[in-house]
Design an enzyme around this catalytic site. Structure first.
Site, mmCIF file in Angstrom:
data_model
loop_
_atom_site.group_PDB
_atom_site.id
_atom_site.type_symbol
_atom_site.label_atom_id
_atom_site.label_comp_id
_atom_site.label_asym_id
_atom_site.label_seq_id
_atom_site.Cartn_x
_atom_site.Cartn_y
_atom_site.Cartn_z
ATOM 1 C CG ASP A 140 -2.265 0.663 0.928
ATOM 2 O OD1 ASP A 140 -2.272 1.893 0.964
ATOM 3 O OD2 ASP A 140 -3.267 -0.007 0.646
ATOM 4 C CG HIS A 202 -5.314 3.824 1.013
ATOM 5 N ND1 HIS A 202 -4.851 2.563 0.708
ATOM 6 C CD2 HIS A 202 -6.597 3.867 0.557
ATOM 7 C CE1 HIS A 202 -5.815 1.889 0.090
ATOM 8 N NE2 HIS A 202 -6.882 2.656 -0.017
ATOM 9 C CB SER A 532 -9.449 0.659 0.056
ATOM 10 O OG SER A 532 -8.722 0.804 -1.116
#
Ligand SMILES: *[C@@H]1O[C@H](CO)[C@@H](O)[C@H](O)[C@H]1NC(C)=O
Ligand SMILES: *[C@@H]1O[C@H](CO)[C@@H](O)[C@H](O)[C@H]1NC(C)=O
Ligand SMILES: *[C@@H]1O[C@H](CO)[C@@H](O)[C@H](O)[C@H]1NC(C)=O
Ligand SMILES: *[C@@H]1O[C@H](CO)[C@@H](O)[C@H](O)[C@H]1NC(C)=O
Ligand SMILES: *[C@@H]1O[C@H](CO)[C@@H](O)[C@H](O)[C@H]1NC(C)=O
Ligand SMILES: *[C@@H]1O[C@H](CO)[C@@H](O)[C@H](O)[C@H]1NC(C)=O
Ligand SMILES: *[C@@H]1O[C@H](CO)[C@@H](O)[C@H](O)[C@H]1NC(C)=O
Ligand SMILES: *[C@@H]1O[C@H](CO)[C@@H](O)[C@H](O)[C@H]1NC(C)=O
Length: 751
Positions: A140, A202, A532
């Site tokens: 990620d 994220h 996600s």
């Protein structure tokens, strides 16, 4: 001629180039040359072999050295080089090359959720000692190590099997006993921070959802206050940063997979996706295939391009593809007008009103330009409104632009820059996704917006107030509108997504190096939505199952999660094309009763059946020059039926002609319970559709035993079904094991 140029010419002459000009060099583009499995193949360095192959094709040793960007060779055999079209052509014809494909950028598929899953801390069994031996690899945007979610208090040293590294750099100067590994990949691209630190948020969010330790008083602006924790809080984390500002590139993801497999991770979670491509041209399909060979399950997000059909991505049968569903919590932001009219919008607004009422205006009334010349003032486009007309007021913005709140183009950002007191934004389509706003703000339904606009037009001194967001209960789970839907286009008879997990308005850790909204720099938690966010819930559930069954194959773990999943409370018209087998239920998944297992060789024969080249499939097997075996696709799939794989769900895209359908699925299950057991089949099907299971009863004398059965579904695709025939078969041992498989037949052109 400057000295610099002279030196360059001297260099070119001495290296004996057939002097490729800069223009010619710029025509070269990075391609990935995929060569199958690397294990046992090389005595020396893989890169030497890559160099020889490339030199042969380019016909120039130093050029070959110059254009090569990456060599993989731990698990995945392959390299990346800047190539010209004719070189691509030549390389793809080389023996030993499976595929050659262009490097592209893929995108991120941008807590109460565990309690909602009945996975309440203290109420479920965990083996902390075994769990702390589990290492989850996350590909990620990196990690914010200083988040309280990654505190390693009480953790011992990394498990002995760990062979990875902590590569430090800017803002990530250490790992700890929780985050035991960190690497980053951005080869040969300048102006990047050399670090696995997370400047986006994220990666931190996802990682803490999987394995964050419990942190109390977690909230965003006081909203959604509670204890945040990951699904497997004792597990270890290895972070592989592959995503940067412009996206996540194929070549970096392959490099990360190659190393993560050797580092010793047990699970891989990857909330990234892009266009659906044949498996040998899809870095996630390739990487996860090699992970599967080493017993590692890869969990992927399904994508956020729903609710249209054919939007699902990450389609390989060896990955677990996860859709996003709601939890029973919803964020409401109430707007009240001076005339008493009250409406409920959606957002994450942390501001309490300081006054009873604020003057209300609209983008149209605050305009200082002629509409159309500079943009649309009624939609609050930037540069179309005067500060004097917006200052201190709540501004109503008509539908027109779709910008996320908090982004520099968002209406909240624009009204804030005009010193407005708040913003009300009209939505074109209803949304279930709450966006955090920089100033008091609420997103309202189209009809609500029209009422507010009408009030503004018909009132002398319009006034309004926006209240702080409150959380309320809602019916759940249901699938999020953005969650990508099947059917899929690559392997039409494998149902994707596989499963669903919470992915709507999820609170989890955030990076202090990033910002939720442009001005709130120091938030430790954030609320995000997307598949996600669903993916790490499912990856954690898989790690949880593995902590009870360390020797299970990736397919067995996935089967356990799929056959014990909870069907949706609210079924949408796309049925299982939206959520696969249903919502993960980790507590049930550790005792599935039966599993549908799939070995590496069944995947290979599946690929044969899908029409992949047998020479290429042979390269996936690996082996050295001496041990390499010819792979021959033979038709030994009788007993598997039309889909050709022992998959835990049953799916077929039937021809568009005729309305009568008839399909047969062949399956094998293995008992993983304790002692003898007897299972009886039960079926659900729409009226007029027949589902026959043969045999209807299966008895297992002892665990480990396998039984075969077949399912025949015969029926008429009624007009009202709109091309979707949804049924299911469930094996019941009357002792609490319910092993459920959805059956979904899809006929194109009927929706
Ligand atoms: C494998 O065999 C090929 C052709 O026979 C040869 O060119 C290559 O060098 C060999 N590779 C290794 C690592 O021995
Ligand atoms: C990140 O690194 C920079 C440069 O070393 C430093 O100035 C900054 O304070 C760091 N930020 C955080 C949040 O640690
Ligand atoms: C690089 O790090 C600095 C802090 O050290 C940060 O402000 C900046 O945004 C980072 N740049 C990128 C491209 O991530
Ligand atoms: C969050 O909840 C805790 C415990 O209920 C409480 O002590 C704390 O003040 C709350 N924080 C906020 C910001 O509401
Ligand atoms: C409208 O007002 C904005 C903000 O005060 C200003 O930046 C812009 O130049 C103005 N436009 C015109 C055409 O006056
Ligand atoms: C209010 O007035 C504006 C400007 O004339 C117009 O665009 C808008 O449609 C009106 N709203 C309603 C609900 O009629
Ligand atoms: C597979 O592809 C290679 C290279 O394009 C070709 O030489 C070979 O004949 C193909 N094999 C089969 C079985 O089609
Ligand atoms: C379709 O099935 C129905 C009943 O199951 C049968 O009556 C009909 O003849 C079948 N039609 C075709 C074209 O086979």
């Amino acid at each position: 001629m400057s000295l610099w140029l002279l030196i360059l010419c001297f260099y070119l002459v001495n290296t004996g180039f057939k002097a490729e000009t800069q223009d010619e060099f710029d025509k070269r583009e990075p391609y990935i040359v995929y060569m199958g499995d690397a294990a046992e193949k090389y005595n020396a360095e893989a890169s030497e072999n890559h160099h020889n192959l490339l030199s042969k094709v380019i016909g120039d040793e130093s050029k070959a050295r110059e254009v090569r960007m990456y060599s993989y060779g731990k698990n995945i055999d392959g390299f990346v080089a800047r190539l010209l079209p004719n070189e691509v052509e030549m390389l793809s014809r080389e023996e030993g090359v499976v595929s050659v494909f262009k490097n592209t950028q893929r995108q991120l598929h941008t807590t109460r959720s565990w309690d909602f899953l009945g996975f309440v801390e203290s109420k479920y069994r965990r083996s902390e000692a075994v769990e702390s031996n589990i290492i989850v690899g996350v590909l990620d945007t990196g990690i914010y190590i200083d988040s309280p979610s990654f505190d390693d208090k009480g953790f011992g040293p990394p498990p002995a099997k760990w062979k990875g590294k902590c590569v430090t750099g800017n803002n990530l100067t250490r790992c700890n006993n929780k985050v035991i590994g960190a690497r980053y990949y951005h080869l040969k691209r300048p102006n990047y921070n050399d670090t696995a630190a997370d400047y986006d948020g994220h990666g931190t969010h996802i990682t803490s959802t999987i394995a964050g330790v419990a942190v109390s008083n977690a909230n965003l602006f006081g909203i959604a206050n509670g204890t945040a924790r990951g699904g497997v809080p004792s597990a270890r984390i290895a972070t592989y940063k592959v995503c940067w500002e412009e996206g996540c590139s194929d070549m970096d993801m392959l490099a990360a997979f190659d190393e993560a497999i050797s580092d010793g991770v047990d699970m891989i979670s990857i909330s990234i996706g892009g266009a659906s491509l044949p498996f040998f041209e899809d870095p996630i399909a390739i990487g996860s295939f090699h992970a599967m060979k080493r017993g590692i399950l890869t969990t992927c997000s399904a994508g956020n391009n729903g609710p249209g059909l054919y939007t699902v991505s990450n389609l390989a049968p060896w990955v677990m593809t996860v859709a996003a569903n709601s939890v029973d919590r919803k964020f409401e932001t109430v707007v009240k007008l001076e005339n008493g009219y009250t409406a409920t919008g959606i957002s994450v607004n942390g501001f309490n009103p300081k006054k009873k009422m604020y003057p209300l205006t609209s983008g149209f009334l605050a305009s200082n330009v002629t509409a159309g010349d500079y943009g649309e003032p009624s939609a609050c486009e930037p540069g179309t409104m005067g500060e004097d007309k917006a200052m201190g007021k709540i501004v109503y913005c008509e539908v027109g632009r779709e910008e996320a709140g908090g982004s520099s183009e968002g209406q909240d950002h624009i009204i804030r820059s005009l010193k407005g007191a708040g913003v009300i934004v009209q939505l074109l389509e209803p949304t279930d996704m709450a966006t955090s706003t920089l100033i008091p703000g609420s997103y309202v339904l189209y009809e609500v917006g029209t009422k507010i606009s009408d009030y503004i037009n018909s009132t002398k001194n319009p006034q309004a107030v926006i209240f702080k967001t409150r959380t309320t209960k809602m019916l759940a789970p249901s699938i999020a509108s953005f969650s990508a839907r099947g059917p899929q286009r690559i392997s039409p008879n494998i149902l994707k997504p596989d499963i669903s997990a919470p992915g709507l308005n999820i609170l989890a850790a955030y990076s202090k190096l990033a910002t939720v909204t442009v001005y709130a720099k120091d938030t430790l938690f954030s609320i995000m939505s997307g598949t996600s966010m669903a993916c790490p819930h499912a990856a954690a559930a898989a790690a949880y199952v593995k902590s009870f069954h360390p020797d299970w194959s990736p397919a067995a773990i996935k089967s356990a999660l799929m056959t014990t999943a909870t069907p949706m409370r609210t079924k949408d018209i796309e049925a299982e094309l939206s959520y696969g087998s249903g919502q993960i239920n980790p507590r049930r998944a550790i005792h599935p009763g039966l599993v549908y297992d799939i070995t590496e060789s069944s995947y290979l024969s599946f690929l044969c059946k899908e029409g992949y080249n047998s020479t290429s499939i042979g390269l996936l097997l690996g082996g050295s020059n001496e041990t390499k075996k010819e792979y021959r696709c033979v038709d030994h799939k009788q007993g598997l039926g039309s889909d050709g794989l022992n998959y835990p769900s049953m799916h077929k895209q039937v021809g568009s002609k005729g309305t009568n359908v008839s399909e047969t699925f062949y399956r094998t299950v293995r008992s993983v319970g304790y002692g003898p057991s007897t299972y009886v089949a039960r079926v659900w099907a729409p009226k007029g559709v027949g589902v026959e299971v043969e045999p209807r009863v299966m008895s297992f004398v002892k665990p480990g035993e396998e039984k075969h059965f077949k399912v025949v579904i015969v029926g008429v695709m009624e007009e009202a079904m709109r091309g979707i025939l949804s049924a299911s078969v469930e094996w019941d041992d009357s002792r609490g094991h319910l092993v459920r498989s959805p059956i979904l037949l899809f006929q194109a052109g009927k929706m």
